[in-house]
Design a protein around this motif. Structure first.
Motif, mmCIF file in Angstrom:
data_model
loop_
_atom_site.group_PDB
_atom_site.id
_atom_site.type_symbol
_atom_site.label_atom_id
_atom_site.label_comp_id
_atom_site.label_asym_id
_atom_site.label_seq_id
_atom_site.Cartn_x
_atom_site.Cartn_y
_atom_site.Cartn_z
ATOM 1 N N ASN A 149 0.823 -1.201 0.000
ATOM 2 C CA ASN A 149 0.000 0.000 0.000
ATOM 3 C C ASN A 149 0.860 1.254 0.000
ATOM 4 O O ASN A 149 1.913 1.291 0.629
ATOM 5 C CB ASN A 149 -0.895 0.031 1.248
ATOM 6 C CG ASN A 149 -2.010 -0.986 1.169
ATOM 7 O OD1 ASN A 149 -3.007 -0.758 0.499
ATOM 8 N ND2 ASN A 149 -1.834 -2.111 1.844
ATOM 9 N N ALA A 207 -4.834 4.924 5.568
ATOM 10 C CA ALA A 207 -6.272 4.665 5.654
ATOM 11 C C ALA A 207 -7.058 5.968 5.503
ATOM 12 O O ALA A 207 -8.110 6.003 4.847
ATOM 13 C CB ALA A 207 -6.590 3.995 6.986
ATOM 14 N N ARG A 254 -7.056 7.041 1.880
ATOM 15 C CA ARG A 254 -7.922 6.171 1.085
ATOM 16 C C ARG A 254 -9.394 6.482 1.330
ATOM 17 O O ARG A 254 -10.197 6.509 0.394
ATOM 18 C CB ARG A 254 -7.639 4.704 1.433
ATOM 19 C CG ARG A 254 -8.519 3.712 0.711
ATOM 20 C CD ARG A 254 -8.239 3.652 -0.783
ATOM 21 N NE ARG A 254 -6.940 3.058 -1.038
ATOM 22 C CZ ARG A 254 -6.472 2.818 -2.260
ATOM 23 N NH1 ARG A 254 -7.190 3.157 -3.318
ATOM 24 N NH2 ARG A 254 -5.286 2.273 -2.436
ATOM 25 N N ASN A 270 -5.026 -5.004 -6.815
ATOM 26 C CA ASN A 270 -4.702 -3.590 -6.643
ATOM 27 C C ASN A 270 -5.148 -2.801 -7.870
ATOM 28 O O ASN A 270 -5.647 -1.665 -7.758
ATOM 29 C CB ASN A 270 -3.200 -3.421 -6.413
ATOM 30 C CG ASN A 270 -2.825 -1.996 -6.049
ATOM 31 O OD1 ASN A 270 -3.355 -1.419 -5.106
ATOM 32 N ND2 ASN A 270 -1.894 -1.435 -6.802
ATOM 33 N N ASP A 277 -8.741 -1.893 -7.663
ATOM 34 C CA ASP A 277 -9.104 -1.085 -6.493
ATOM 35 C C ASP A 277 -9.776 -1.930 -5.410
ATOM 36 O O ASP A 277 -10.678 -1.484 -4.706
ATOM 37 C CB ASP A 277 -10.016 0.087 -6.893
ATOM 38 C CG ASP A 277 -10.101 1.163 -5.812
ATOM 39 O OD1 ASP A 277 -9.180 1.230 -4.983
ATOM 40 O OD2 ASP A 277 -11.096 1.920 -5.800
ATOM 41 N N LEU A 292 -9.858 -3.597 -1.828
ATOM 42 C CA LEU A 292 -9.301 -3.310 -0.507
ATOM 43 C C LEU A 292 -9.742 -4.415 0.437
ATOM 44 O O LEU A 292 -10.840 -4.952 0.295
ATOM 45 C CB LEU A 292 -9.808 -1.959 0.012
ATOM 46 C CG LEU A 292 -9.533 -0.745 -0.871
ATOM 47 C CD1 LEU A 292 -10.270 0.477 -0.325
ATOM 48 C CD2 LEU A 292 -8.042 -0.468 -0.967
ATOM 49 N N LEU A 316 -12.990 -8.503 1.913
ATOM 50 C CA LEU A 316 -12.566 -7.385 1.090
ATOM 51 C C LEU A 316 -13.747 -6.561 0.611
ATOM 52 O O LEU A 316 -14.907 -6.924 0.807
ATOM 53 C CB LEU A 316 -11.767 -7.907 -0.106
ATOM 54 C CG LEU A 316 -12.408 -9.013 -0.965
ATOM 55 C CD1 LEU A 316 -13.317 -8.428 -2.035
ATOM 56 C CD2 LEU A 316 -11.356 -9.901 -1.596
ATOM 57 N N LEU A 373 -9.982 -0.167 4.176
ATOM 58 C CA LEU A 373 -9.293 1.025 3.671
ATOM 59 C C LEU A 373 -7.881 0.736 3.154
ATOM 60 O O LEU A 373 -7.181 1.651 2.721
ATOM 61 C CB LEU A 373 -9.240 2.101 4.762
ATOM 62 C CG LEU A 373 -10.616 2.606 5.208
ATOM 63 C CD1 LEU A 373 -10.480 3.559 6.386
ATOM 64 C CD2 LEU A 373 -11.347 3.290 4.051
ATOM 65 N N LYS A 374 -7.461 -0.514 3.206
ATOM 66 C CA LYS A 374 -6.166 -0.900 2.663
ATOM 67 C C LYS A 374 -6.274 -2.295 2.057
ATOM 68 O O LYS A 374 -7.140 -3.073 2.444
ATOM 69 C CB LYS A 374 -5.078 -0.905 3.754
ATOM 70 C CG LYS A 374 -4.698 0.472 4.258
ATOM 71 C CD LYS A 374 -3.508 0.393 5.219
ATOM 72 C CE LYS A 374 -3.079 1.778 5.666
ATOM 73 N NZ LYS A 374 -1.886 1.735 6.566
ATOM 74 N N LEU A 375 -5.377 -2.592 1.116
ATOM 75 C CA LEU A 375 -5.282 -3.938 0.577
ATOM 76 C C LEU A 375 -4.110 -4.637 1.258
ATOM 77 O O LEU A 375 -2.952 -4.241 1.091
ATOM 78 C CB LEU A 375 -5.066 -3.918 -0.939
ATOM 79 C CG LEU A 375 -4.847 -5.287 -1.609
ATOM 80 C CD1 LEU A 375 -6.019 -6.217 -1.354
ATOM 81 C CD2 LEU A 375 -4.606 -5.121 -3.108
#
Length: 343
Positions: free
Chosen positions: A5, A9, A12, A49, A52, A54, A68, A105-107
């Motif tokens: 990433n 957060a 994002r 990614n 998009d 997450l 996810l 809010l993140k992968l």
């Protein structure tokens, strides 16, 4: 090549809100024999990614566990990618009952020793030799059978806010604790009882079903798709809903309401409540149940001591969080002497 990433957060969340696009919160799992989890992890990160995606995804030699969110407009491309992977083709996707664009809010795609920590070290145990999957209709019939033992494979803080009627809800902190506890309690019924299990989305009771078959249980069943898919099935097929309360989920929502029943209580005042919060003191972060009134009175903290820390200047709070001894106290789940009304 980017395999991590690059946005916080907060950054994002701002981008998601500015985009104004609907996102779908999804979970799925699959037990399979993966030869090179590290390579598979990198492949997933690169592909997802770009779409998009997450979320929090775990990959291990025994399979994949994914929670996810994906933009609704990218769902078809995401599904096509899953179908291009042999052991994920047509995998069941549990789509959240209550959608929230900020659920993740993140992968994060991580390689783990196992996708569900079980504490087992048994080379003869095959996790793919699972029990019988049943849908909501068959499940409802099974749990009315007097020869059935219904077991909740989740932890105490999950079943506290919601569970099926007449289910055994082990007072355990982890999945690994429940495996031995249940086998011990049901040791005399391996042949004569139907062991029926459920969990959030199916991943824990699928491993448990294989484990109990390995341990000699003769009639082992699990609710396919877990509570998430059960709620969808009973609504779509107009079946009797035998679940009470909320389904605990592992994103910032912390729960999806399945029925209007409130079966839990505020851990601070004892009033009916089933809202989980994390203590606002970052050096504590205790997960517990707190009503709105107590939240206002306690500044969203679990105790007066944490309230005092929470009201200190930020730099002083950071100093208190330093060190391994302090970090070991963080992220506990509903176990604390300060909680007067924890059952």
């Amino acid at each position: 090549m980017q395999l991590y990433n690059t946005l916080s957060a907060k950054e994002r969340a701002t981008l998601i809100e500015e985009a104004g696009q609907e996102r779908l919160t999804i979970s799925f799992y699959q037990y399979a024999h993966i030869g090179n989890p590290e390579l598979f992890r990198d492949h997933l990160f690169i592909q997802w990614n770009a779409l998009d995606v997450l979320g929090r995804i775990y990959v291990a030699h025994e399979g994949i566990n994914a929670q996810l969110s994906v933009p609704a407009e990218n769902f078809e491309a995401f599904k096509n990618h899953l179908d291009s992977i042999s052991f994920l083709e047509n995998v069941r996707l549990n789509i959240a009952i209550e959608q929230d664009n900020l659920s993740f809010l993140k992968l994060k795609v991580k390689v783990r020793h196992k996708i569900v920590a079980d504490g087992l070290n048994d080379a003869t145990f095959d996790v793919t030799d699972k029990g019988i999957h049943v849908n909501a209709e068959v499940f409802n019939a099974l749990i009315e059978d007097p020869n059935t033992v219904l077991v909740d494979m989740r932890n105490h803080y999950e079943s506290e806010i919601g569970h099926f009627k007449n289910a055994l809800t082990p007072d355990v902190d982890t999945f690994r604790d429940s495996l031995d506890s249940i086998e011990r309690d049901l040791a005399d019924h391996k042949a004569d009882k139907k062991l029926v299990m459920y969990c959030t989305g199916g991943i824990r009771c699928e491993k448990a079903s294989a484990y109990y078959k390995h341990k000699g249980f003769k009639q082992v069943y699990q609710l396919e798709g877990g509570i998430i898919d059960y709620a969808r099935q009973v609504e779509n097929r107009k079946l009797e809903n035998k679940f009470l309360g909320k389904n605990f989920v592992f994103d910032h929502r912390r729960g999806e309401r399945i029925t209007d029943d409130v079966i839990a209580h505020c851990h601070q005042c004892g009033k009916p409540c089933d809202t989980h919060v994390n203590c606002a003191n970052e050096a504590c972060h205790l997960l517990f149940i707190q009503c709105e009134a107590c939240g206002e009175q306690m500044d969203s903290c679990c105790s007066e001591a944490c309230k005092d820390v929470h009201n200190l200047p930020y730099e002083e709070q950071k100093k208190l969080r330093k060190g391994k001894a302090a970090s070991n106290k963080i992220f506990k789940k509903g176990r604390s002497d300060v909680l007067k009304f924890k059952r």
